[in-house]
Scaffold this active site. Sequence first.
Site, PDB file in Angstrom:
ATOM      1  N   HIS A 153      -9.447  -4.704  -7.411  1.00 56.06           N
ATOM      2  CA  HIS A 153      -9.736  -4.174  -6.253  1.00 56.06           C
ATOM      3  C   HIS A 153     -10.922  -3.205  -6.349  1.00 56.06           C
ATOM      4  O   HIS A 153     -11.284  -2.705  -7.475  1.00 56.06           O
ATOM      5  CB  HIS A 153      -8.293  -3.186  -6.076  1.00 56.06           C
ATOM      6  CG  HIS A 153      -8.349  -2.527  -4.593  1.00 56.06           C
ATOM      7  ND1 HIS A 153      -9.027  -1.333  -4.405  1.00 56.06           N
ATOM      8  CD2 HIS A 153      -7.934  -2.810  -3.144  1.00 56.06           C
ATOM      9  CE1 HIS A 153      -9.005  -1.233  -3.088  1.00 56.06           C
ATOM     10  NE2 HIS A 153      -8.246  -1.855  -2.334  1.00 56.06           N
ATOM     11  N   ASP A 230      -4.275  -0.447 -13.108  1.00 55.66           N
ATOM     12  CA  ASP A 230      -4.111  -0.304 -12.118  1.00 55.66           C
ATOM     13  C   ASP A 230      -2.715  -0.679 -11.326  1.00 55.66           C
ATOM     14  O   ASP A 230      -2.741  -2.149 -11.223  1.00 55.66           O
ATOM     15  CB  ASP A 230      -5.141  -0.789 -10.835  1.00 55.66           C
ATOM     16  CG  ASP A 230      -5.154  -0.956  -9.854  1.00 55.66           C
ATOM     17  OD1 ASP A 230      -4.006  -0.272  -8.983  1.00 55.66           O
ATOM     18  OD2 ASP A 230      -6.053  -1.316  -8.724  1.00 55.66           O
ATOM     19  N   GLN A 233      -0.091  -2.443  -6.902  1.00 58.36           N
ATOM     20  CA  GLN A 233       0.675  -3.491  -6.184  1.00 58.36           C
ATOM     21  C   GLN A 233       1.714  -3.861  -7.168  1.00 58.36           C
ATOM     22  O   GLN A 233       2.557  -4.905  -6.930  1.00 58.36           O
ATOM     23  CB  GLN A 233      -0.217  -4.740  -6.136  1.00 58.36           C
ATOM     24  CG  GLN A 233      -1.229  -4.500  -5.029  1.00 58.36           C
ATOM     25  CD  GLN A 233      -0.957  -4.107  -3.524  1.00 58.36           C
ATOM     26  OE1 GLN A 233       0.209  -4.381  -3.406  1.00 58.36           O
ATOM     27  NE2 GLN A 233      -1.727  -3.761  -3.057  1.00 58.36           N
ATOM     28  N   LYS A 256       2.181   2.853  -0.980  1.00 62.74           N
ATOM     29  CA  LYS A 256       2.570   1.328  -1.123  1.00 62.74           C
ATOM     30  C   LYS A 256       3.983   1.203  -1.725  1.00 62.74           C
ATOM     31  O   LYS A 256       4.538   0.210  -1.838  1.00 62.74           O
ATOM     32  CB  LYS A 256       1.449   0.717  -2.134  1.00 62.74           C
ATOM     33  CG  LYS A 256       0.335   0.569  -1.524  1.00 62.74           C
ATOM     34  CD  LYS A 256      -0.651  -0.097  -2.394  1.00 62.74           C
ATOM     35  CE  LYS A 256      -2.096   0.092  -2.103  1.00 62.74           C
ATOM     36  NZ  LYS A 256      -2.708  -0.497  -0.671  1.00 62.74           N
ATOM     37  N   CYS A 394     -10.794  -5.711   0.211  1.00 62.72           N
ATOM     38  CA  CYS A 394     -11.421  -4.765  -0.930  1.00 62.72           C
ATOM     39  C   CYS A 394     -11.577  -5.543  -2.271  1.00 62.72           C
ATOM     40  O   CYS A 394     -11.541  -4.756  -3.376  1.00 62.72           O
ATOM     41  CB  CYS A 394     -10.912  -3.379  -1.194  1.00 62.72           C
ATOM     42  SG  CYS A 394     -10.626  -2.723   0.463  1.00 62.72           S
TER      43      CYS A 394
HETATM   44  N1  C6P Z   1      -4.948  -2.232  -1.566  1.00 64.03           N
HETATM   45  C1  C6P Z   1      -4.530  -3.582   0.190  1.00 64.03           C
HETATM   46  O1  C6P Z   1      -4.311  -3.793   1.436  1.00 64.03           O
HETATM   47  P1  C6P Z   1      -5.208   3.553  -2.338  1.00 64.03           P
HETATM   48  O2  C6P Z   1      -6.039   3.073  -1.404  1.00 64.03           O
HETATM   49  O3  C6P Z   1      -5.970   4.355  -3.330  1.00 64.03           O
HETATM   50  O4  C6P Z   1      -4.028   3.901  -1.920  1.00 64.03           O
HETATM   51  O5  C6P Z   1      -5.241   2.110  -3.272  1.00 64.03           O
HETATM   52  C2  C6P Z   1      -6.242   1.366  -3.474  1.00 64.03           C
HETATM   53  C3  C6P Z   1      -5.714   0.009  -4.279  1.00 64.03           C
HETATM   54  C4  C6P Z   1      -6.306  -0.078  -5.511  1.00 64.03           C
HETATM   55  N2  C6P Z   1      -5.649  -1.067  -6.170  1.00 64.03           N
HETATM   56  C5  C6P Z   1      -5.120  -2.343  -5.531  1.00 64.03           C
HETATM   57  C6  C6P Z   1      -4.632  -3.404  -6.457  1.00 64.03           C
HETATM   58  C7  C6P Z   1      -4.760  -2.123  -4.326  1.00 64.03           C
HETATM   59  O6  C6P Z   1      -4.104  -2.959  -3.627  1.00 64.03           O
HETATM   60  C8  C6P Z   1      -5.267  -0.794  -3.481  1.00 64.03           C
HETATM   61  C9  C6P Z   1      -5.063  -0.901  -2.219  1.00 64.03           C
HETATM   62  C10 C6P Z   1      -4.593  -2.376  -0.068  1.00 64.03           C
HETATM   63  O7  C6P Z   1      -4.492  -4.622  -0.588  1.00 64.03           O
HETATM   64  C11 C6P Z   1      -5.575  -1.542   0.816  1.00 64.03           C
HETATM   65  S1  C6P Z   1      -7.467  -2.089   0.464  1.00 64.03           S
END
Ligand code: C6P
Length: 436
Positions: A153, A230, A233, A256, A394
């Site tokens: 991401h 990270d 997910q 999430k 992203c």
């Molecule tokens: N992915 C998706 O629709 P934040 O925005 O900081 O809470 O998370 C960022 C982020 C970082 N790593 C991974 C693997 C992610 O999936 C995400 C967020 C969302 O897939 C929004 S782009």
Amino acid sequence: MNGHAANGSAVEQVNGHAAEVAAVEQAFRPAPFNVAAVRRDFPILQQQIYGKPLVYLDNAATAQKPTSVIDAISNYYLADNANIHRGVHLLSERATAAYEGAREAVRRFLNAAESREIVFVRGTTEAVNLVAHSYARPALKPDDEIVVSVMEHHSNFVPWKMACEATGARLRVVPITDAGELRMDEYERLLCDRTRLVALGHVSNALGTVNPVADIVRLAHARGIPVLLDGAQAVPHMAVDVGALDCDFYAFSGHKLFGPTGIGVLYGKAALMDHMPPWQGGGDMISSVTLEEVRYNTLPAKFEAGTPDIAGAIGLAAAIEYLNGLDRVAAAAHEAALTRYLEERLSGFPDVTLVGRAPGKAGIVSFVMSSAHPHDIGTVLDHEGVAIRTGHHCCQPLMHRLGVPATARVSFAFYNTREEVDRFVDALARVREMFG
Ligand code: C6P
């Protein structure tokens, strides 16, 4: 019939025994996941969109919140709202206890050794940026290397790219197979004595691939290289034990994980974080300030400058408590069954190609359709009451690697049902009628 009946025939006795065994097995078999019961905990799911029952399949973007989380936040504002770590009054003491209690809940959730290893941040993005600023930048020299993968991401890519640009270090990128699996041979090859950090996703948000994080950490540590994972997910779908994984940093977002937006977690080993400089200055992160000198607070306050998202931390703890009350193994099995069922149903669409086919994927089905652009798919589905995400998720480097500008993505949570998969498939058939 009871096999122990005194005058039963041998056949009756055998059949009776089999029935007894079946009854005992039934008693000890875990109950199937009760999706109808959990859905009642999520009031938002009970609504209509354009006159049709909502089918929410965008859980990787953000998950819905159970009533207990909403109540915990609202009760905090109704009864306990005060700033923390500052006041001598009772409200401040209660708010501080709830905030620090939330930290302890996260520690237990991740099986971290100490609660000072849990830093509250805004989300995964801020957690990665914190490590990039406070750990990587001060250490990086020209020609040093950071290893990421092409499926990251942007949150776990751009901060490292920026750190490399600022220091003259290089980003090395682990490639993937066509199925969307990490090339572990290439990963091993990329690790070298210039590698200062490995930063990889635990689960891909665009493909659902679950990366072999235990092997990733073991291989990096064999060369003395720290690892950031990270987990944005991963935590919604599986139990994560940072103690067993032995990773050095682990990042995730509350929203999430069925908690509120605006709160997230950076886990970091105290041995590393103790030596990292703070990255933001302000209240709470200092132990003393004079005109001449600032002395910093200890962990975790050192990394929590200013008034934090107190209600967010309390909501996150409520989400963790909610998850602790679920059979998470059964929930994961339910999500896996939904994923298999959807992929099976999509195999009846010759114009649909799945993007990401790693075995054991975590509740994500990305696809492209030759007859319609992902954005058109998303728009038509929305009017059928079905919410999915479309776009590059992203993950633009990943999209370039796969040769697609965008995908349509279904992402499951444990509250989704087979009927919702059917609704999704019916809506997709409508897309084909319109564009095919
Ligand atoms: N992915 C998706 O629709 P934040 O925005 O900081 O809470 O998370 C960022 C982020 C970082 N790593 C991974 C693997 C992610 O999936 C995400 C967020 C969302 O897939 C929004 S782009």
